[in-house]
Design an enzyme around this catalytic site. Sequence first.
Site, PDB file in Angstrom:
ATOM      1  N   SER A   1       0.750  -1.319  -0.010  1.00  0.00           N
ATOM      2  CA  SER A   1       0.052   0.098  -0.085  1.00  0.00           C
ATOM      3  C   SER A   1       0.844   1.129   0.111  1.00  0.00           C
ATOM      4  O   SER A   1       1.967   1.326   0.649  1.00  0.00           O
ATOM      5  CB  SER A   1      -0.876  -0.117   1.148  1.00  0.00           C
ATOM      6  OG  SER A   1      -1.776   1.026   1.319  1.00  0.00           O
TER       7      SER A   1
ATOM      8  N   THR B   1       6.910   2.129   7.077  1.00  0.00           N
ATOM      9  CA  THR B   1       8.131   2.983   7.302  1.00  0.00           C
ATOM     10  C   THR B   1       8.575   3.326   8.697  1.00  0.00           C
ATOM     11  O   THR B   1       7.745   3.456   9.553  1.00  0.00           O
ATOM     12  CB  THR B   1       7.886   4.312   6.282  1.00  0.00           C
ATOM     13  OG1 THR B   1       6.694   5.043   7.202  1.00  0.00           O
ATOM     14  CG2 THR B   1       7.390   3.960   4.902  1.00  0.00           C
TER      15      THR B   1
ATOM     16  N   CYS C   1       1.029   4.518   9.783  1.00  0.00           N
ATOM     17  CA  CYS C   1       1.349   5.689   9.001  1.00  0.00           C
ATOM     18  C   CYS C   1       2.091   6.812   9.779  1.00  0.00           C
ATOM     19  O   CYS C   1       1.319   7.397  10.749  1.00  0.00           O
ATOM     20  CB  CYS C   1       0.381   6.326   8.123  1.00  0.00           C
ATOM     21  SG  CYS C   1       1.000   7.625   7.259  1.00  0.00           S
TER      22      CYS C   1
END
Lengths: 314, 268
Positions: free
Chosen positions: A22, A194, A131
């Site tokens: 994604s 991340t 996120c």
Amino acid sequence: MTVDLSTAFGRLRLKNPIGTASGTFGYGLEFAHYLDLAALGAISVKGLSFRPCHGNPPPRICETDAGMLNAIGLQNVGVDAFLAEKLPELARLGATVIANVWGDTEDDYVAVVERIGSDRRVAAIEVNVSCPNVVKGGMIFGNNPEALAALVKRIRAATGHPLVVKLSPNVTDIVACAHAAVDAGADALSLINTLVGLAIDLERREPKIGFTTGGLSGPAIRPVALRMVWEVRKAIPKIPIFGMGGIETVEHVVEFLIAGANAVQIGTANFRDPSLASRLVGELAAWCEDHGVARVSDLVDTLRTRPRPDHEFA
Amino acid sequence: MAVNESLRVLRTIHYDEHHYSLFVSAGTIGPKTKPGHFAMIQAGEGFRPYLRRAFSIADVTKVAGVPALEFVVKIVGVGTAALARFAEGTPLPVLGPLGVPFPIDDLLPSDRVALVAGGIGLAPLVLLARTLAARGIAADLFYGGRNENDVLKRADFERFLGPHRCRYATDDGSLGRRGRVTELFTNALAGGVRYRRVYACGPVAMFRALAELLAEAKLEGSFAMESEMACGFGVCLGCVVPMVDGRFATICKEGPCVSPAQIDWARL
């Protein structure tokens, strides 16, 4: 030798263990010109929110050593536009679609999941609790096992779809987060999102990213991702895992499988080469054949580690 | 549609230590390229540079009879430095042509247009000048840089457009008028020239000033914008600019050629 690439992933049966991550694959359709979407194990689309989201002001990205930072801020068309304008074409093209979802609050997440309902064109729901580039939501859940468990419980109650929770690496104890998600009803895990990073423009003495910090991705993070996949696999032997973080080559795919991932997602490398993911499917079959591996699932969780010694003081 | 293919380095011409032209085989990208299109180039194997770099396709031309794409490059970092050093014959992964080209199909032979370039912003205007010349459309070039070395490919522009239609400005006065390119352009407008459209590429400061001039003069513009890009085909969402409607638009897919009236310059 015909290599069996099929991958049991909880209730899902994937054609092969190569998926896309994604945020790096748009809504899939952008890649239809460069590869066969139906040839991939699964595609995870850009994180969907209840309402469309404009994302963060630029600058949003910068290159770093063997990777990049981004703070896109989850810009997306919203779940309704996805269902109306993107999903029919994805279904027509034969893609196995994982809907990645996010929100600012528990209610927001539930609202997105309820909109998707029992639509069989969506194979699974992937919950983004990781996120680092939005002020609210996202990591507030990913950093706190109790908040994460509460959120996953509510989403679990709202959907019959297979539920994948995508974990944040920006935590001290990834295993605690994994347990929280699984105990609350997650069918599978994705790791990793991340790593929070900072890049600096020396002349201006400003961050290179408008949001100040950004999420680091690319080959630079692969060792961290492998370590986290391996830790979670040891702690929860049966849970299906999507491993991701800096995969560029078939060797990297095999590393993740050996570390304990059942399947992988190709991420930032899609930006460098939009045809890469489908090429890796063929290369994985060739690699298995060259190494006498009949079923790709035989590679999963086969890391041979040595016992760690106690400290030896001189 | 764009093509992801491997193209060979044909020649590199170094203008000075900061600027060069890279010629690669045209592949199947060449025939599809329109003025304003760009391409993403991977500067070698390995992870430094990691991402492809976006470059305007400056020209579709020939090198020793071989169809070629030309990229005019200013060295600003690891990617542009790496790309300067490839030997003839080196294969480079190239994705292109990408983006929305300059709008030119609606121009009539009686129209007159302006091309405004700042520094390395000449790049997308070379093929535009060639194409306009081939269609017999009169175009005036206004091209500025810090000094003479910044003002590249003047011979090509003068050949395509005619020397009398090419005007230059430099900060130090080493070429043309001393001052900014937007001043050159303002003077032309003051002289009563009416342009059907103004095509431009340059630094943000130039764009900003030019957008204001065009708005005041009620002239239509098409700006070839630049930004850091990871993908070049609309998925990373890294290259956005703020629009007047409140959205962020990707330069790679909704641009690079956009109307300045649609951009929210105050938020850029």
